[in-house]
Design a protein around this motif. Structure first.
Motif, PDB file in Angstrom:
ATOM      1  N   PRO A 111      63.879   8.748  58.918  1.00 10.52           N
ATOM      2  CA  PRO A 111      63.617   8.758  57.542  1.00 10.52           C
ATOM      3  C   PRO A 111      61.972   8.578  57.247  1.00 10.52           C
ATOM      4  O   PRO A 111      61.454   8.807  56.216  1.00 10.52           O
ATOM      5  N   TRP A 112      61.343   8.222  58.206  1.00  9.65           N
ATOM      6  CA  TRP A 112      59.937   7.868  57.917  1.00  9.65           C
ATOM      7  C   TRP A 112      58.661   8.904  58.241  1.00  9.65           C
ATOM      8  O   TRP A 112      58.774   9.062  59.489  1.00  9.65           O
ATOM      9  N   SER A 113      58.026   9.247  57.190  1.00 10.95           N
ATOM     10  CA  SER A 113      57.028  10.064  57.343  1.00 10.95           C
ATOM     11  C   SER A 113      55.656   9.313  56.702  1.00 10.95           C
ATOM     12  O   SER A 113      55.874   8.394  56.100  1.00 10.95           O
ATOM     13  N   LEU A 114      54.716  10.500  56.705  1.00 12.29           N
ATOM     14  CA  LEU A 114      53.556   9.857  56.067  1.00 12.29           C
ATOM     15  C   LEU A 114      54.069   9.605  54.407  1.00 12.29           C
ATOM     16  O   LEU A 114      53.597   8.591  53.786  1.00 12.29           O
ATOM     17  N   GLU A 115      54.555  10.470  54.056  1.00 16.57           N
ATOM     18  CA  GLU A 115      55.012  10.471  52.494  1.00 16.57           C
ATOM     19  C   GLU A 115      55.785   9.312  52.275  1.00 16.57           C
ATOM     20  O   GLU A 115      55.752   8.786  51.005  1.00 16.57           O
ATOM     21  N   ALA A 116      56.807   8.975  53.150  1.00 15.47           N
ATOM     22  CA  ALA A 116      57.724   7.927  52.962  1.00 15.47           C
ATOM     23  C   ALA A 116      57.034   6.398  52.916  1.00 15.47           C
ATOM     24  O   ALA A 116      57.293   5.575  52.428  1.00 15.47           O
ATOM     25  N   VAL A 117      55.808   6.473  54.003  1.00 16.96           N
ATOM     26  CA  VAL A 117      55.250   5.193  54.084  1.00 16.96           C
ATOM     27  C   VAL A 117      54.283   5.277  52.670  1.00 16.96           C
ATOM     28  O   VAL A 117      54.258   3.997  52.017  1.00 16.96           O
ATOM     29  N   TYR A 118      53.754   6.200  52.175  1.00 17.97           N
ATOM     30  CA  TYR A 118      53.010   6.065  51.069  1.00 17.97           C
ATOM     31  C   TYR A 118      53.929   5.638  49.519  1.00 17.97           C
ATOM     32  O   TYR A 118      53.396   5.079  48.859  1.00 17.97           O
ATOM     33  N   ASP A 119      55.402   6.206  49.543  1.00 17.58           N
ATOM     34  CA  ASP A 119      55.960   5.743  48.886  1.00 17.58           C
ATOM     35  C   ASP A 119      56.553   4.496  48.824  1.00 17.58           C
ATOM     36  O   ASP A 119      56.625   3.702  47.659  1.00 17.58           O
ATOM     37  N   GLN A 140      45.865  -4.379  54.776  1.00 18.43           N
ATOM     38  CA  GLN A 140      46.030  -3.998  56.216  1.00 18.43           C
ATOM     39  C   GLN A 140      47.319  -4.326  56.746  1.00 18.43           C
ATOM     40  O   GLN A 140      47.852  -3.489  57.523  1.00 18.43           O
ATOM     41  N   GLN A 141      48.004  -5.402  56.103  1.00 17.24           N
ATOM     42  CA  GLN A 141      49.330  -5.769  56.835  1.00 17.24           C
ATOM     43  C   GLN A 141      50.309  -4.473  56.356  1.00 17.24           C
ATOM     44  O   GLN A 141      51.277  -4.191  57.082  1.00 17.24           O
ATOM     45  N   MET A 142      50.008  -3.842  55.220  1.00 20.06           N
ATOM     46  CA  MET A 142      50.906  -2.690  54.903  1.00 20.06           C
ATOM     47  C   MET A 142      50.640  -1.454  55.893  1.00 20.06           C
ATOM     48  O   MET A 142      51.716  -0.912  56.110  1.00 20.06           O
ATOM     49  N   VAL A 143      49.718  -1.200  56.185  1.00 20.19           N
ATOM     50  CA  VAL A 143      49.333  -0.423  57.375  1.00 20.19           C
ATOM     51  C   VAL A 143      49.962  -0.547  58.596  1.00 20.19           C
ATOM     52  O   VAL A 143      50.629   0.373  59.161  1.00 20.19           O
ATOM     53  N   ALA A 144      49.880  -1.827  58.939  1.00 23.48           N
ATOM     54  CA  ALA A 144      50.464  -2.148  60.232  1.00 23.48           C
ATOM     55  C   ALA A 144      52.109  -2.052  60.176  1.00 23.48           C
ATOM     56  O   ALA A 144      52.727  -1.598  61.166  1.00 23.48           O
ATOM     57  N   ILE A 145      52.641  -2.301  59.150  1.00 27.14           N
ATOM     58  CA  ILE A 145      53.989  -2.105  58.915  1.00 27.14           C
ATOM     59  C   ILE A 145      54.270  -0.541  58.767  1.00 27.14           C
ATOM     60  O   ILE A 145      55.353  -0.288  59.656  1.00 27.14           O
ATOM     61  N   GLY A 146      53.609   0.175  57.992  1.00 31.37           N
ATOM     62  CA  GLY A 146      53.695   1.492  58.144  1.00 31.37           C
ATOM     63  C   GLY A 146      53.353   2.088  59.431  1.00 31.37           C
ATOM     64  O   GLY A 146      54.244   3.243  59.843  1.00 31.37           O
TER      65      GLY A 146
END
Length: 235
Positions: A111-119, A140-146
């Motif tokens: 389910p995870w793509s760039l758009e899904a992470v941005y959502d 930065q933590q959000m980026v690491a999780i994404g």
């Protein structure tokens, strides 16, 4: 069959033994919290599961198959992703480039793509062209999780994801975890904030000095049981 299982797991740093016969299990879709004081062995457990510390093959099982002797890259390809303590983003890359690196780790659909992470983390869409390390600690933590989610893991390991962050940021990050589980991933959450960990976990393991001292359902464990397991003394 469990998604993840450790059996009598040991780990050493040179002559120093950091883990002593640790047994944990994680079912598919489950959230398991690992709590304990500094030096309890929590991060060493994560490093052992992800192949940073090599073990005997049968000490770590993924879907019933021994993976304890595999490399970190091989383990990630199997579907185990790590959000490391300290985030460890690539300073020379943008937010989006950091995320795309995670997508190269595994080719399995999910389910995870760039758009899904941005959502999941809308602020990252706004900052996608910024250098990853130019963001706030929470972003930065959000980026690491994404980045970890971009590999579409079936198991996400989170090592101290709230450490050093403001309460409002911690709230936003924890609000994302149920959505991660909805995507099908199980979560192992290493956390010093016991209240936060118990609020989202199904089960909890407490560690002290490299050993598991408590295994309990998060909704049923008492403060007295946690205190005794955490410090080795009764409350």
């Amino acid at each position: 069959m469990m998604l993840l299982e450790t059996r009598a797991l040991t780990a050493n740093y040179g002559q120093f033994r950091a883990l002593f016969g640790v047994d944990i299990t994680v079912a598919a879709g489950e959230c398991v919290a690992i709590i304990g004081a500094n030096g309890a062995g929590k991060s060493t457990l994560m490093r052992s599961i992800t192949g940073v510390i090599r073990n005997e093959a049968a000490m770590v099982l993924h879907r019933g198959e021994p993976i304890g002797a595999l490399s970190s890259a091989e383990i990630m390809k199997r579907g185990i992703a790590m959000v490391p303590e300290g985030r460890r983003l690539f300073a020379s890359l943008s937010v989006e480039e950091n995320l795309l690196i995670g997508g190269q780790a595994r080719k399995a659909p999910g389910p995870w793509s760039l758009e899904a992470v941005y959502d999941l983390f809308p602020i990252l869409r706004e900052r996608r062209k910024n250098p990853g390390t130019a963001l706030s600690g929470g972003q930065q933590q959000m980026v690491a999780i994404g980045r970890a989610l971009m590999s579409n893991p079936d198991l996400l390991l989170c090592d101290e994801i709230s450490l050093g962050l403001a309460p409002v940021v911690i709230r936003d990050i924890y609000a994302a975890l149920p959505k991660v589980r909805e995507g099908g991933a199980a979560i192992v959450l290493v956390e010093q904030d016991i209240g936060k960990a118990l609020a989202v976990a199904d089960r909890v393991y407490c560690m002290m000095e490299g050993r598991v001292t408590l295994v309990a359902k998060a909704a049923e464990v008492t403060r007295e049981e946690i205190h005794s397991a955490y410090f080795g003394v009764a409350a």
